[in-house]
Design an enzyme around this catalytic site. Structure first.
Site, short mmCIF file in Angstrom:
data_model
loop_
_atom_site.label_atom_id
_atom_site.label_comp_id
_atom_site.label_asym_id
_atom_site.label_seq_id
_atom_site.Cartn_x
_atom_site.Cartn_y
_atom_site.Cartn_z
N HIS A 378 35.48 -5.35 -23.54
CA HIS A 378 34.80 -5.30 -24.70
C HIS A 378 34.98 -5.55 -25.93
O HIS A 378 34.27 -5.31 -27.34
CB HIS A 378 34.01 -3.76 -24.59
CG HIS A 378 33.16 -3.29 -23.93
ND1 HIS A 378 31.77 -3.56 -24.19
CD2 HIS A 378 33.12 -3.08 -22.81
CE1 HIS A 378 30.66 -3.96 -22.83
NE2 HIS A 378 31.86 -3.27 -21.62
N LYS A 569 25.08 0.61 -37.79
CA LYS A 569 26.89 0.54 -36.69
C LYS A 569 27.89 1.29 -37.28
O LYS A 569 28.43 1.90 -38.13
CB LYS A 569 27.08 -1.01 -36.24
CG LYS A 569 27.91 -2.12 -38.52
CD LYS A 569 27.76 -2.96 -37.81
CE LYS A 569 26.40 -4.48 -38.17
NZ LYS A 569 26.48 -4.55 -36.61
N ARG A 570 28.94 1.65 -36.43
CA ARG A 570 30.29 2.25 -36.50
C ARG A 570 30.40 2.11 -37.96
O ARG A 570 30.70 0.59 -38.05
CB ARG A 570 30.66 2.80 -35.29
CG ARG A 570 30.46 3.22 -34.88
CD ARG A 570 30.03 4.87 -34.23
NE ARG A 570 31.55 4.95 -34.63
CZ ARG A 570 32.08 6.31 -33.71
NH1 ARG A 570 31.52 6.48 -32.70
NH2 ARG A 570 33.13 6.79 -34.26
N LYS A 575 33.42 -4.38 -39.66
CA LYS A 575 32.43 -4.53 -39.72
C LYS A 575 31.82 -4.69 -40.94
O LYS A 575 31.04 -4.71 -41.29
CB LYS A 575 31.90 -3.59 -39.22
CG LYS A 575 31.93 -3.30 -37.30
CD LYS A 575 31.51 -1.76 -36.71
CE LYS A 575 31.70 -1.66 -35.13
NZ LYS A 575 30.35 -2.80 -34.36
N LYS A 681 18.21 -6.32 -31.18
CA LYS A 681 17.57 -5.66 -31.37
C LYS A 681 16.37 -5.43 -32.28
O LYS A 681 15.32 -5.05 -33.16
CB LYS A 681 17.55 -4.12 -31.41
CG LYS A 681 18.51 -3.27 -30.55
CD LYS A 681 19.60 -2.06 -30.73
CE LYS A 681 20.14 -1.75 -29.11
NZ LYS A 681 21.05 -1.19 -29.37
#
Length: 840
Positions: A378, A569-570, A575, A681
């Site tokens: 992952h 998101k986290r 990110k 999504k």
């Protein structure tokens, strides 16, 4: 503006939510009252809202139980190959509404609850999220369970029943505060304890080598108590099982101390054993080498493998008799999927069972093990890869260390024969990393002990083969595969966005819910003004509803006609929430400079949790809230720019926020986000993506047409080239005036006048040791955001792109992902067959 319909009112008028299978409303009311009176409260006049929720949950659960039993009987009769999905995280969210949707009960329940004078949405709000995951990995596992049931696979999810899931996030004076998530406080109506399947799990002790084999002795025992949760497929009457283990101290635990008067202490010490399933580690993409975490990882694996082998040996429903004695056929009947390296202990544990308990010789045992196990990777971030110190391992699991050493010896022997004289390769490929402290590389163990290794998006799977696991790919190219992630369209469209689901169903029918590829048919409506109007109207309604929610919770007046720009998101440096912050500041400065110009209004929402020990991430949250405090109270800015930090982002909040989004921020540095599923999504719910060519963004651009996404920034090869020549942040700082201005404002205390030094460490990081090259993509990101603002003014052209995005979503259904796992890794065939309902 007229008040938008509630979801409940909308469901009353739509077919897509299962009017076809409406149960008898009168029966539901009778059952609801029966549960209320006999299960919960004796006097309806004293019933609380929570009592009503539990009565409804039990009423809906009644419809699951018959199907659940029948499904298990069906599997025992057919004796199919069973799939075991091992994950330390299952981020399920709420269960009630999802169950009603999948069983086609929603309209009937709505009507029954309405007739009883209660409010369905109020009751649904009583349910606690099952937050047994950190983010993408745990939510993926939840989507996969939904798809495995929908595709009729005999599949089981196995994990830990954490007493405390991912913490609740509170924002206090701009800072993240963590609160324990006591999600089981009021009980959980969806689970069933199964004490008859309790299993012992051993720790510590030592090994004895005898002529007839090895014994692991003097161990401490902890019991694993299973709790089963039903997982319904979509309208096929199949109900699979998620089994989560809870740790219990055995009765005799430490009570030998009783003789010396330590009875009270001995009883109190039982807690030590039961701490194993107490709390979820709150790290996402970060490895924490704590003994308790290794205990959790071994606990779930040891209990699960006992269960798998028990079920394999006794393959008749409800029987405990051993039918199969020979474990050589295990890979024909069992597939074990390791969700990341967290359940990697399954490999040495399965070997221990085969060697020590079943007395199978090494070569045969190893063949069984490799053919049974498969591993999903992952992440490529080095800090996320698990490496367990040998001394910790030796103390906790002495027998497993011996097995790992033997696996490694044989593995290196094979590599030496394939690549003679290449000592460096042997060092790189060893399961044991030498250094100040010897460590076991769990990813290497997973690769060697599995027959299939997959990444979770095409670009990620290529990176694995080309760099991270290049040596292993050269030795076994056939092992490596790609399985691009997906999301379940049941929760992420039908349930959370019923208006959009209905508008789609009116045009192309309802089959897309089980076959998302059918969304391609929407392409022919891209010039249909009526359809564009409908899609746009639904988006506006969702925004109005979310704006009301935001005003209630944040006391900020939202302009519902502004662009809803979401980055949820986290919180993690890779990110790049900081890149988003720099854009917000740039916009703010531009409006301040030319207040009379016509600007595209935006409401920027950033949400996500920071791991409690991740100080940079917590400081990033503080920066976002500080920017919001300044921007939201500046009269010059007005409602043209608002900044909101979405507190306590979780599945339930995502279900409200995602349908309301116009713009989806997917801006990780190329080569760092393995896949992402939030991106999918947003796309399915009619938001346009601004993103880098990273993770699944690459395939989304392919499916919808790159011109229908806002792609910017460096590609993977650009990042690699920059790593070679060196990244110099100050070069960008000196060359780009808007970047310099924004950074100077952060550094000078503009956003926190009372503590001007507050963000100095963030500034220092961005200027001197930013691994994720925020400045390198700044210029292109700002230009791309300008294109976004320009297009948003043209509602029709924007909505056309939205339709083309929705039409390109077919590939990103978890049904497609699971069908590929089934055929290409597990060797089982999905089926659209519907089994008879219990009353048929």
């Amino acid at each position: 503006m007229p008040k938008p319909l509630t979801d409940q009112e909308k469901r009353k008028q739509i077919s897509v939510r299962g009017l076809a299978g409406v149960e008898n409303v009168a029966d539901l009311k009778i059952n609801f009252n029966r549960h209320l009176h006999f299960t919960l409260v004796k006097d309806r006049n004293v019933a609380t809202r929570r009592d009503y929720y539990f009565a409804l949950a039990h009423t809906v659960r009644d419809h699951l139980v018959g199907r659940w039993i029948r499904t298990q009987q069906h599997y025992y009769e057919k004796d199919p190959k069973r799939v075991y999905y091992l994950s330390l995280e299952f981020y399920m969210g709420r269960t009630l509404q999802n169950t009603m949707v999948n069983l086609a009960l929603e309209n009937a329940c709505d009507e029954a609850i309405y007739q009883l004078g209660l409010d369905m949405e109020e009751l649904q709000e009583m349910e606690e999220d099952a937050g047994l995951g950190n983010g993408g990995l745990g939510r993926l596992a939840a989507c996969f369970l939904d798809s495995m049931a929908t595709l009729g696979l005999a599949a089981y999810g196995y994990g830990i029943r954490y007493e405390f899931g991912i913490f609740n996030q509170k924002i206090s004076e701009g800072w993240q505060i963590e609160e324990a998530d006591d999600w089981l406080r009021y009980g959980n109506p969806w689970e069933k304890a199964r004490p008859e399947y309790m299993r012992p799990v051993h720790f510590y002790g030592r090994t004895e080598h005898h002529p007839d084999g090895v014994k692991w002795v003097d161990t401490q025992v902890v019991l694993a108590l299973p709790y089963d949760t039903p997982v319904p497929g979509y309208r096929n009457n199949i109900v699979n099982t998620m089994r989560l283990w809870s740790a219990k101290a055995p009765c005799e635990f430490n009570l030998k101390d009783f003789n010396v008067g330590g009875y009270i202490q001995a009883v109190l010490d039982r807690n030590l054993a039961e701490n194993i399933s107490r709390v979820l580690y709150p790290n996402d993409n970060f490895f924490e080498g704590k003994e308790l975490r290794l205990k959790q990882e071994y606990f779930v694996v040891a209990a699960t493998l006992q269960d798998i082998i028990r079920r394999f040996k006794a393959s008749k429903f409800g029987s405990t008799e051993i039918v199969r004695v020979d474990l050589t056929t295990l890979p024909d009947k069992v597939a074990i999927q390791l969700n990341d390296t967290h359940p990697a202990m399954a490999i040495p544990e399965l070997m221990r069972i085969l060697l020590d308990d079943e007395k199978i010789d090494w070569d045969k045992a190893w063949d069984i093990c490799v053919r049974t196990c498969a591993y999903t990777n992952h992440t490529v971030l080095p800090e996320a890869l698990e490496r367990w110190p040998i001394d910790l391992f030796q103390n906790l699991l002495p027998r497993h260390l011996e097995i790992v050493y033997e696996i490694n010896r044989r593995h290196l022997e094979r590599i030496a024969s394939l690549f003679p004289g290449d000592a460096d390769r042997l060092r790189r490929m060893s399961l044991i990393e030498e250094g100040d402290q010897k460590k076991i590389n769990m990813a290497h163990l997973c690769i060697v002990g599995s027959h299939a290794v997959n990444g979770v998006a095409r670009i990620h799977s290529e990176i694995i083969k080309a760099s991270v696991f290049k040596d292993f790919y050269e030795a076994d190219p056939d092992k490596f595969q790609n399985k691009t992630n997906g999301i379940t369209p049941r929760r992420w469209l039908v349930m959370c966005n019923p208006g959009l689901a209905e508008v789609i169903a009116e045009r192309i029918g309802e089959d897309f819910i089980r076959d998302l590829d059918q969304l391609k048919k929407l392409r022919k409506f891209v010039d249909d003004d009526a359809f564009l109007r409908d899609v746009n109207k639904i988006k506006q309604e969702n925004k109005m509803k979310f704006a009301v929610h935001l005003e209630e919770h944040y006391k900020v007046k939202i302009n519902p006609n502004s662009m809803f720009d979401l980055h949820v998101k986290r919180i993690h440096e890779y990110k790049r929430q900081l890149l988003n912050c720099l854009h917000i500041i740039t916009l703010y400065n531009r409006i301040k400079k030319e207040p009379n110009k016509v600007w595209t209004p935006r409401t920027v929402m950033i949400g996500g949790k920071a791991a409690p020990g991740y100080h940079t991430a917590k400081k990033i949250i503080r920066l976002i809230t500080a920017i919001g405090e300044v921007v939201n109270h500046d009269p010059v800015i007005g409602d043209r720019l608002k900044v909101i930090f979405l507190e306590n982002y979780r599945v339930t909040l995502a279900e409200k926020a995602i349908p309301a989004a116009d713009l989806s921020e997917q801006i990780s540095t190329a080569g760092t986000e393995a896949s992402g599923t939030g991106n999918m999504k947003f796309m399915l719910n009619g938001a346009l993506t601004i993103g880098t060519m990273d993770g699944a963004n690459v395939e989304m651009a392919e499916e919808a047409g790159e011109e229908n996404l806002f792609i910017f920034g460096m590609r993977v090869e650009d990042v690699e080239a920059m790593d070679k020549k060196g990244y110099n942040a100050s070069e960008y700082y000196n060359r780009l005036p808007e970047l310099k201005q924004a950074m100077d404002q952060i550094a000078g205390g503009h956003f926190c006048p009372s503590e001007p030094e507050l963000f100095s460490d963030l500034v220092d990081m961005l200027m001197n040791y930013d691994r994720f090259k925020v400045f390198a993509d700044f210029e292109d990101y700002i230009k791309c955001q300008d294109k976004v603002s320009a297009l948003y003014k043209n509602t029709k052209e924007w909505t056309k792109k939205v339709v083309l995005n929705i039409a390109g979503c077919g590939k990103f259904s978890s049904d497609r992902t699971i069908a590929q796992y089934a055929r290409e890794i597990w060797g089982v065939e999905p089926t659209m067959e519907k089994i008879p309902a219990p009353d048929d």
